[in-house]
Enzyme design. Sequence first.
Site, PDB file in Angstrom:
ATOM      1  N   ASP A 335      34.811  67.215   0.578  1.00 40.10           N
ATOM      2  CA  ASP A 335      36.139  67.378   0.301  1.00 40.10           C
ATOM      3  C   ASP A 335      36.875  65.913   0.887  1.00 40.10           C
ATOM      4  O   ASP A 335      36.250  65.417   1.777  1.00 40.10           O
ATOM      5  CB  ASP A 335      36.873  68.431   0.900  1.00 40.10           C
ATOM      6  CG  ASP A 335      36.678  69.600   0.154  1.00 40.10           C
ATOM      7  OD1 ASP A 335      35.802  69.810  -0.913  1.00 40.10           O
ATOM      8  OD2 ASP A 335      37.530  70.793   0.437  1.00 40.10           O
ATOM      9  N   ASP A 336      37.777  65.375   0.111  1.00 38.27           N
ATOM     10  CA  ASP A 336      38.757  64.615   0.668  1.00 38.27           C
ATOM     11  C   ASP A 336      38.288  63.108   0.430  1.00 38.27           C
ATOM     12  O   ASP A 336      39.130  62.240   0.819  1.00 38.27           O
ATOM     13  CB  ASP A 336      39.226  64.546   2.454  1.00 38.27           C
ATOM     14  CG  ASP A 336      39.765  65.959   2.643  1.00 38.27           C
ATOM     15  OD1 ASP A 336      40.305  66.773   1.367  1.00 38.27           O
ATOM     16  OD2 ASP A 336      40.031  66.334   3.603  1.00 38.27           O
ATOM     17  N   HIS A 385      40.644  67.520  -6.221  1.00 30.00           N
ATOM     18  CA  HIS A 385      41.044  68.097  -4.895  1.00 30.00           C
ATOM     19  C   HIS A 385      42.620  67.703  -4.700  1.00 30.00           C
ATOM     20  O   HIS A 385      43.225  67.634  -3.620  1.00 30.00           O
ATOM     21  CB  HIS A 385      40.318  67.652  -3.944  1.00 30.00           C
ATOM     22  CG  HIS A 385      40.224  68.297  -2.613  1.00 30.00           C
ATOM     23  ND1 HIS A 385      40.488  69.808  -2.438  1.00 30.00           N
ATOM     24  CD2 HIS A 385      40.431  67.941  -1.200  1.00 30.00           C
ATOM     25  CE1 HIS A 385      40.490  70.257  -1.114  1.00 30.00           C
ATOM     26  NE2 HIS A 385      40.539  68.712  -0.332  1.00 30.00           N
ATOM     27  N   HIS A 389      46.334  65.412  -1.486  1.00 27.72           N
ATOM     28  CA  HIS A 389      46.366  66.701  -0.551  1.00 27.72           C
ATOM     29  C   HIS A 389      47.382  67.299  -0.108  1.00 27.72           C
ATOM     30  O   HIS A 389      47.612  67.960   0.979  1.00 27.72           O
ATOM     31  CB  HIS A 389      45.639  66.152   0.655  1.00 27.72           C
ATOM     32  CG  HIS A 389      44.484  67.204   1.238  1.00 27.72           C
ATOM     33  ND1 HIS A 389      45.093  68.083   2.171  1.00 27.72           N
ATOM     34  CD2 HIS A 389      43.307  67.369   1.263  1.00 27.72           C
ATOM     35  CE1 HIS A 389      44.003  68.796   2.744  1.00 27.72           C
ATOM     36  NE2 HIS A 389      42.887  68.309   1.942  1.00 27.72           N
ATOM     37  N   TYR A 426      43.151  72.968   1.443  1.00 26.44           N
ATOM     38  CA  TYR A 426      43.480  73.821   2.287  1.00 26.44           C
ATOM     39  C   TYR A 426      42.770  75.273   1.749  1.00 26.44           C
ATOM     40  O   TYR A 426      42.886  76.351   2.530  1.00 26.44           O
ATOM     41  CB  TYR A 426      44.602  74.081   2.917  1.00 26.44           C
ATOM     42  CG  TYR A 426      45.513  72.778   3.332  1.00 26.44           C
ATOM     43  CD1 TYR A 426      45.099  72.008   4.387  1.00 26.44           C
ATOM     44  CD2 TYR A 426      46.437  72.411   2.312  1.00 26.44           C
ATOM     45  CE1 TYR A 426      45.838  71.150   4.595  1.00 26.44           C
ATOM     46  CE2 TYR A 426      47.139  71.143   2.621  1.00 26.44           C
ATOM     47  CZ  TYR A 426      46.956  70.436   3.890  1.00 26.44           C
ATOM     48  OH  TYR A 426      47.418  69.220   4.130  1.00 26.44           O
ATOM     49  N   HIS A 476      33.523  67.566   4.853  1.00 27.60           N
ATOM     50  CA  HIS A 476      34.465  66.695   4.395  1.00 27.60           C
ATOM     51  C   HIS A 476      33.661  65.117   4.645  1.00 27.60           C
ATOM     52  O   HIS A 476      33.411  64.629   5.964  1.00 27.60           O
ATOM     53  CB  HIS A 476      35.584  66.708   5.462  1.00 27.60           C
ATOM     54  CG  HIS A 476      36.468  67.897   5.089  1.00 27.60           C
ATOM     55  ND1 HIS A 476      35.985  69.034   5.785  1.00 27.60           N
ATOM     56  CD2 HIS A 476      37.415  68.277   4.572  1.00 27.60           C
ATOM     57  CE1 HIS A 476      36.874  70.101   5.358  1.00 27.60           C
ATOM     58  NE2 HIS A 476      37.840  69.524   4.729  1.00 27.60           N
TER      59      HIS A 476
END
Length: 523
Positions: A335-336, A385, A389, A426, A476
Amino acid sequence: MGLLLVPGCHAADHALPFAEAIGTPLDEVPGVVAGSGSVTAEHSVVDYRYPRLGGAHPLTTEIRTTMAERQTAFLENLPERGTPELSQDTTILAMSEEVVGARLTSVTRSGLRETHDASTLWYTAEGEQVLPWTALFRDEAALEQAHLLLADVLTEGYNLPAEQLPGLVGEVAARADEAAAEPAEGGAAPAPENPDATAEPGEPAASGAPQDPAEPQGPAEPQEGEPLDLGDPERAWTAAEEWAGSPLEDVAFSTSGGLVARMDPDDVPGAGGDSEVLLPVEAEDAEDLLSGLGYQARDAALAGTDDIPPLDEGLTAQGSELNCQRLKCVALTFDDGPGEHTEELLDMLREYDATATFYVLGSLVEEFPEVLERTAAEGHEIGNHSWKHDDLTGLSEGGVAKDLERTNRAVEEVIGSEPLTLRPPYGALNGTVRRSADMPIILWDVDTLDWQSRDTAAISDHALAHSVPGSVVLFHDIHPTSVDAIPAVLEGLHQQGYHFVSVTDLFHGELEPGDVYTDAQPT
């Protein structure tokens, strides 16, 4: 031009049976792309090569899955010492618009010991099914007769006494001799019993038929006195299990239109220094044994592969190539990103032939377009995603849709396609997010808490301790400590026989927009 496999030279006073088996290496088949992979680890070396016949082609999936099953069995039975090797390859035995035949070979090397295994698979366009070698034969009576013909080759061509005929060939010949001495009343001879075999450490176990676990097992029984018709796919697979160990598992067509069965020279006294024994079944003897598929396969083999039309419009490497319902699969997700550490991660994944899924932020896609482009080009899957965020549960339906659409467009501009799935920041979800997301929603069952601990050893230990077949593992790739943990994760799961796949492959493509998924563990 096909690859002709012939026995070695022998003294003129004892000419052994001669056969030329038709087969073409993958790199010599027009229009067929060869997929390959190789992993070198401290404990083992594995490599494989297979045909890519188009997105999710049944034969590609079956070959690749069968090889993956053998690889898992090999890795699960590694010796305590040494670095054994498993090498798998594919040869095309026949190819036309109606049928494709493939020979799968595996060579296991451990110390001074080397073992060989081979089998064949046959794809028929009618029904788009993959079938075993038994489907080339009319019925079980034809299988019995084929084995008796092989027995004749061994007794007459190799001067092998009847009592020394190996395996199923000897079993069938003995049964025929008993029947001749004391004729039984009607009915076809029963299928041979499949003797139990204990696999040596490092040797892959034989794979069974590709079956949907939800479907009932076992074919309908034929009427009493009738030979088992092998035109039914389930019956063909059942027969392949019952006749496991037959030299006809590794069958090909000869240049004369007959059949060729391969045997281990260790099972044939008098074979000399041959690396393999090729037993011919003459064309006139094979004529009455073949099924409709068998005739199609023979004609395709004799026609060669030079002038065949494409099997699918535009051969492609896309589409699922592993059936994770039969394998130990795990989806590593990141992720991210994309970010400054993503390319280092891609290098690590390449060493283990690992496919992963990257849930990217649209704002970073604009900042690192080259990284995203490389990620997709190397076969990894891209997921949405959000743009930057934000917690999507705090937005209206229109706000969620706008955020996700903006990210989709940013990804599409770079790689030419939209993300396939969504992971909300999240993992935050509510009814508004689910209604607004026109994509499957993927969460996870293994949370490494890498964002919290920033401890490389703790991250890898958690992933190894909690991953099971069907797991979706969360990392991540913006944290260097997370990226540094990946080599240990890849090494540990690979040694346990896992295969690293994308999220959509893990779920076998059975994902619905708006539905939420955490894992694909068997129920």
